[in-house]
Design an enzyme around this catalytic site. Structure first.
Site, PDB file in Angstrom:
ATOM      1  N   HIS A  60       7.153  -6.959  -1.360  1.00 32.80           N
ATOM      2  CA  HIS A  60       6.049  -6.239  -1.664  1.00 32.80           C
ATOM      3  C   HIS A  60       5.943  -5.052  -0.665  1.00 32.80           C
ATOM      4  O   HIS A  60       5.098  -5.149   0.363  1.00 32.80           O
ATOM      5  CB  HIS A  60       4.845  -6.943  -2.064  1.00 32.80           C
ATOM      6  CG  HIS A  60       3.492  -6.288  -2.629  1.00 32.80           C
ATOM      7  ND1 HIS A  60       2.621  -6.782  -3.499  1.00 32.80           N
ATOM      8  CD2 HIS A  60       3.473  -4.883  -2.731  1.00 32.80           C
ATOM      9  CE1 HIS A  60       1.966  -5.787  -3.690  1.00 32.80           C
ATOM     10  NE2 HIS A  60       2.502  -4.598  -3.347  1.00 32.80           N
ATOM     11  N   LEU A  63       7.097   2.369   0.314  1.00 34.92           N
ATOM     12  CA  LEU A  63       7.989   3.299   1.246  1.00 34.92           C
ATOM     13  C   LEU A  63       7.547   4.836   1.255  1.00 34.92           C
ATOM     14  O   LEU A  63       7.996   5.422   1.948  1.00 34.92           O
ATOM     15  CB  LEU A  63       9.425   2.774   1.195  1.00 34.92           C
ATOM     16  CG  LEU A  63       9.792   1.580   1.389  1.00 34.92           C
ATOM     17  CD1 LEU A  63      11.425   1.509   1.329  1.00 34.92           C
ATOM     18  CD2 LEU A  63       9.473   1.182   3.038  1.00 34.92           C
ATOM     19  N   ARG A  64       6.982   5.051   0.063  1.00 34.05           N
ATOM     20  CA  ARG A  64       5.945   6.459  -0.235  1.00 34.05           C
ATOM     21  C   ARG A  64       7.281   7.574  -0.174  1.00 34.05           C
ATOM     22  O   ARG A  64       6.774   8.640  -0.554  1.00 34.05           O
ATOM     23  CB  ARG A  64       5.350   6.960   1.233  1.00 34.05           C
ATOM     24  CG  ARG A  64       4.153   5.619   1.360  1.00 34.05           C
ATOM     25  CD  ARG A  64       3.162   5.958   0.541  1.00 34.05           C
ATOM     26  NE  ARG A  64       2.027   5.125   0.989  1.00 34.05           N
ATOM     27  CZ  ARG A  64       1.516   4.146   0.233  1.00 34.05           C
ATOM     28  NH1 ARG A  64       1.918   3.850  -0.984  1.00 34.05           N
ATOM     29  NH2 ARG A  64       0.519   3.133   0.444  1.00 34.05           N
ATOM     30  N   HIS A 179      -0.503  -6.666 -10.601  1.00 31.12           N
ATOM     31  CA  HIS A 179      -1.502  -6.749  -9.679  1.00 31.12           C
ATOM     32  C   HIS A 179      -2.670  -7.157 -10.536  1.00 31.12           C
ATOM     33  O   HIS A 179      -3.214  -6.427 -11.276  1.00 31.12           O
ATOM     34  CB  HIS A 179      -1.704  -5.236  -9.122  1.00 31.12           C
ATOM     35  CG  HIS A 179      -3.190  -5.039  -8.407  1.00 31.12           C
ATOM     36  ND1 HIS A 179      -3.233  -5.866  -7.173  1.00 31.12           N
ATOM     37  CD2 HIS A 179      -4.121  -4.096  -8.246  1.00 31.12           C
ATOM     38  CE1 HIS A 179      -4.316  -5.706  -6.613  1.00 31.12           C
ATOM     39  NE2 HIS A 179      -4.759  -4.601  -7.161  1.00 31.12           N
ATOM     40  N   ASP A 305       2.727  -6.599   1.608  1.00 36.77           N
ATOM     41  CA  ASP A 305       1.907  -5.633   1.083  1.00 36.77           C
ATOM     42  C   ASP A 305       1.961  -4.299   1.752  1.00 36.77           C
ATOM     43  O   ASP A 305       0.710  -3.786   2.118  1.00 36.77           O
ATOM     44  CB  ASP A 305       0.489  -5.991   0.477  1.00 36.77           C
ATOM     45  CG  ASP A 305       0.192  -5.027  -0.753  1.00 36.77           C
ATOM     46  OD1 ASP A 305       0.476  -3.820  -0.797  1.00 36.77           O
ATOM     47  OD2 ASP A 305      -1.358  -5.321  -0.933  1.00 36.77           O
ATOM     48  N   GLY A 324      -5.509  -0.336   1.670  1.00 34.89           N
ATOM     49  CA  GLY A 324      -4.073  -0.731   2.013  1.00 34.89           C
ATOM     50  C   GLY A 324      -3.979  -0.683   3.434  1.00 34.89           C
ATOM     51  O   GLY A 324      -4.591   0.199   4.076  1.00 34.89           O
TER      52      GLY A 324
END
Lengths: 424, 321
Positions: A60, A63-64, A179, A305, A324
């Site tokens: 999880h 990496l954007r 989620h 996460d 986050g």
């Protein structure tokens, strides 16, 4: 032709129930065997006092890239993974654009290969553009390398869509990662709904928002025979339901993050956005239940996460800052602190949740030191003390709730496909 | 022009910021109240312009619309001879995408000594207090605290009843979304009052009793016990979904009207932090009636804000001689 001997370490491989001191032999990009291999190796690594285990797997991670390269790139994210001891990560499709088609999944793998750090297994979107309306091209995504499906932080709210997704992915033997949170109950919430949310005047997310969605997903998994993986669990109620579902043989798995084990909602008292996470940090009672779930096997996996954000996004008011934290480079020491040092888990149990269990959920031939498998190995120094310093992270994200923590243990040497990719 | 005397009650003010009543001691609260009383007395004697803050700059940073609190702070600063600058969300560069942090830093770079901040996010003043060298005064943050409103409510009660200890004060209405309620609870409890929070069960947050208050869902039941009733405004703008079926039903159960006044203690004080929704929390008959101290609250707000600015300023003076 190249051989490596990792000598004298404590070899912990839960996939084979091994936990003993021995020598691990690698040949080229494969595991040769434990205590059986070439008498003279090309490379020798002394692992005395270390733990030698299958390369860690984090299922999880965001990496954007593409879209938010200011927060993280596949290059920086996979470098961070290596530094944290991971040899494989499964990355969320919540990029911009969303990984909801084959080309996007292939792009992720191409960038991963260019970076040359660790393995990346893309997760594909359940619904197009994470809109929750229409199924993404799941079959095409499987052909493009997607190993599972998720709408990341967007819960698949529509039960009919979730049902069809579970039915459809069953055909490919792939899990749906959800989620578990009822969006209406969580809307605009900042933290756990409880004493501190009342005192601080911050909008709460009740534990029930998770419990209800977990119950729904279990019912749908039972109905469809599909595999639902419930991400980042945070509540006692969720653990209880998954325990019952597993006893009935329903295909459900679950994960928890280190920050949900190490921190409570009291941390928000300083209004620091590095404690704003989704799901929110909860109370001691919930943490105790999560730990019990890890102990008895109800919770299969510990994931980071990993949610990197550029500094300017987090340095904001709590309402506008995104939820986050980064986690790849702190997962291991926080697990050691919260689970090993406290005696809650044995090393073998902890490593199972970081290797063979995530590999099994993802359906990948990883997470084991069996002969002939990929030579992905993590050598852990379990005792050296260090201080968590975000400025030293390989990740572009500095948004950690653990800055300044004194911890023990870190990845000493990380080997991917027989090559040393990270070494302290 | 004259300079007000320093500490009135012998307690020294040491805090750099005023972020909430939670972090203040009973003595510190009393110090502010005493200082405010002194300013009010001076004003009554015609001393409306004091030199205490001459040469300093007070910035009003309002990221959420407010007329009353901003005007009150602005006038308080002017009465103490400070220069004032006002920034509001609509007129500043916030709409151009500048972050909260950058805006605050820019304002500080102009040489501001005290920043009065109102923000829709709980904790925003706390964030600023960590980033800025200036003193930060919380003028209301999200649903967290509104310390000067709490102080002026308490000041008004004390003015009429001399002391808080032993009084029963009811806070009626939307407790869940109310920063005024939280500040009142902290302040009143510290000064020894008994506090009842009363409203529909959807608007009373769970765990609130851990702050030492009693909870009621029935205004008529508690009317006879209350020395003071503070009617909190129904914050239509903060409600994300229906917390009660209709305004009519709310007014029926929780609105203060002539009939309920007649069933209250004969000397009951009616407060409302305002702006009031006439006909919802309070009928005009009550708002304008003999039990109402609503306009006293507004007058006292000025003295309280002068006291807060003054005490924080003195502390700054001591820090940098």
């Amino acid at each position: 032709m190249s051989t490596t001997l990792i000598r004298g370490g404590r070899i912990v491989d839960p996939s084979q129930n091994i936990d003993r001191v021995g020598n691990l032999f690698l040949r080229n990009d494969r595991i040769e065997g434990i205590d059986t291999g070439a008498a003279v190796a090309d490379h020798v690594i002394d692992a005395t006092g270390m733990i030698v285990c299958p390369g860690l797997i984090d299922l999880h991670v965001s990496l954007r890239e593409p879209g938010d390269e200011k927060d993280e790139t596949i290059e920086s994210g996979t470098a961070a993974a290596l530094a944290g001891g991971m040899t494989s990560v499964a990355c969320m499709p919540d990029t911009s654009p969303v990984v909801d088609n084959r080309a996007a999944a292939e792009f992720v793998q191409l960038q991963c290969a260019r970076a040359g750090h660790c393995n990346v297994f893309p997760l594909g979107a359940v619904t197009k553009n994470h809109d929750g309306q229409e199924l993404a091209e799941i079959g095409q995504l499987v052909e493009g390398g997607a190993v599972g499906f998720t709408d990341a932080k967007n819960p698949v709210a529509n039960a009919e869509i979730m049902r069809r997704a579970l039915e459809y992915t069953r055909m490919f033997g792939r899990p749906i990662f959800n989620h578990p949170q009822v969006p209406e109950l969580a809307a605009k919430g900042i933290m756990h709904e409880g004493y501190y949310s009342m005192q601080l005047g911050l909008r709460g997310i009740p534990a029930g928002a998770e419990v209800i969605m977990v119950a729904r997903d279990i019912a749908l998994a039972e109905m469809t025979g599909g595999h639902v993986h419930l991400m980042t669990l945070s509540t006692a109620g969720a653990v209880e339901q998954i325990r019952r579902a597993k006893a009935k043989g329903i295909r459900v798995t679950g994960e928890v993050t280190p920050h949900h084990l190490a921190l409570t909602d009291a941390a928000l008292q300083n209004y620091d956005t590095n404690f704003k996470v989704d799901p929110p940090l909860r109370t001691k009672d919930h943490i105790d239940a999560l730990i019990e779930g890890l102990r008895d096997g109800t919770i299969d996996v510990i994931s980071s996460d990993h949610q990197p954000f550029a500094e300017e996004k987090k340095q904001n008011e709590l309402d506008s800052a995104p939820a986050g934290v980064v986690g790849l480079e702190t997962l291991l020491p926080i697990c050691i602190k919260t689970l090993i040092e406290t005696g809650h888990l044995t090393w073998s149990k902890l490593i199972a949740k970081l290797t063979i269990n995530p590999a099994t959920i993802l359906g990948i031939q990883k997470g084991t030191l069996k002969s002939g498998h990929d030579a992905d190995v993590t050598i852990i120094d379990p005792v050296t003390a260090w201080r968590i310093d975000p400025s030293k992270f390989k990740s572009k994200g500095r948004n950690t709730p653990f800055a300044g923590w004194e911890v023990k243990g870190r990845a000493h040497t990380v080997i991917v496909a027989g090559k040393v990719r990270h070494h302290v | 022009m004259t300079t007000a005397t320093a500490s009135v009650s012998g307690v020294r003010w040491t805090k750099k910021h005023l972020l909430g009543l939670e972090e203040l001691s009973a003595d510190e609260i009393s110090l502010i109240l005493d200082q405010a009383a002194e300013f009010k007395r001076l004003a009554a004697e015609g001393e409306t312009k004091l030199a205490a803050l001459k040469g300093t700059v007070v910035a009003n940073l309002f990221f959420e619309p407010s007329t009353r609190t901003r005007t009150s702070f602005s006038l308080a600063a002017k009465r103490l001879s400070a220069d004032t600058v006002d920034f509001t969300a609509s007129s500043s560069s916030l709409s151009k995408g500048e972050t909260f942090y950058d805006t605050a830093q820019n304002i500080e770079a102009m040489g501001v000594d005290q920043v009065v901040v109102r923000h829709s996010t709980s904790g925003a003043p706390h964030l600023l207090s960590k980033l800025l060298k200036a003193s930060v005064l919380n003028a209301g943050d999200g649903t967290h605290e509104h310390p000067t409103q709490g102080l002026l409510d308490i000041f008004t009660i004390r003015e009429h009843r001399q002391k808080l200890a032993g009084l029963t004060v009811a806070l009626v209405g939307d407790i869940l979304h109310s920063r005024v309620a939280r500040s009142n609870i902290w302040g009143l409890k510290k000064l020894g009052a008994r506090v009842i929070v009363c409203g529909p069960s959807t608007l009373i947050p769970s765990h609130v009793e851990r702050l030492g208050v009693e909870v009621s869902n029935n205004l008529d039941e508690i009317l006879g016990e209350c020395d003071c009733i503070n009617l909190l405004r129904i914050q239509f703008e903060r409600q994300r979904s229906a917390f009660f079926p209709s305004i009519r039903e709310y007014a029926h159960f929780f609105g203060m009207n002539g009939d309920r006044i007649r069933r209250s203690k004969s000397d009951v004080l009616i407060l409302a932090p305002g702006p009031i929704n006439r006909g919802v929390e309070i009928t005009p008959e009550v708002a304008d009636g003999p039990h109402s101290v609503i306009l006293d609250q507004v007058t006292n707000g000025l003295a309280i804000r002068m006291a807060c600015l003054y005490l924080l300023h003195n502390r700054r003076q001591e820090e940098s001689p």
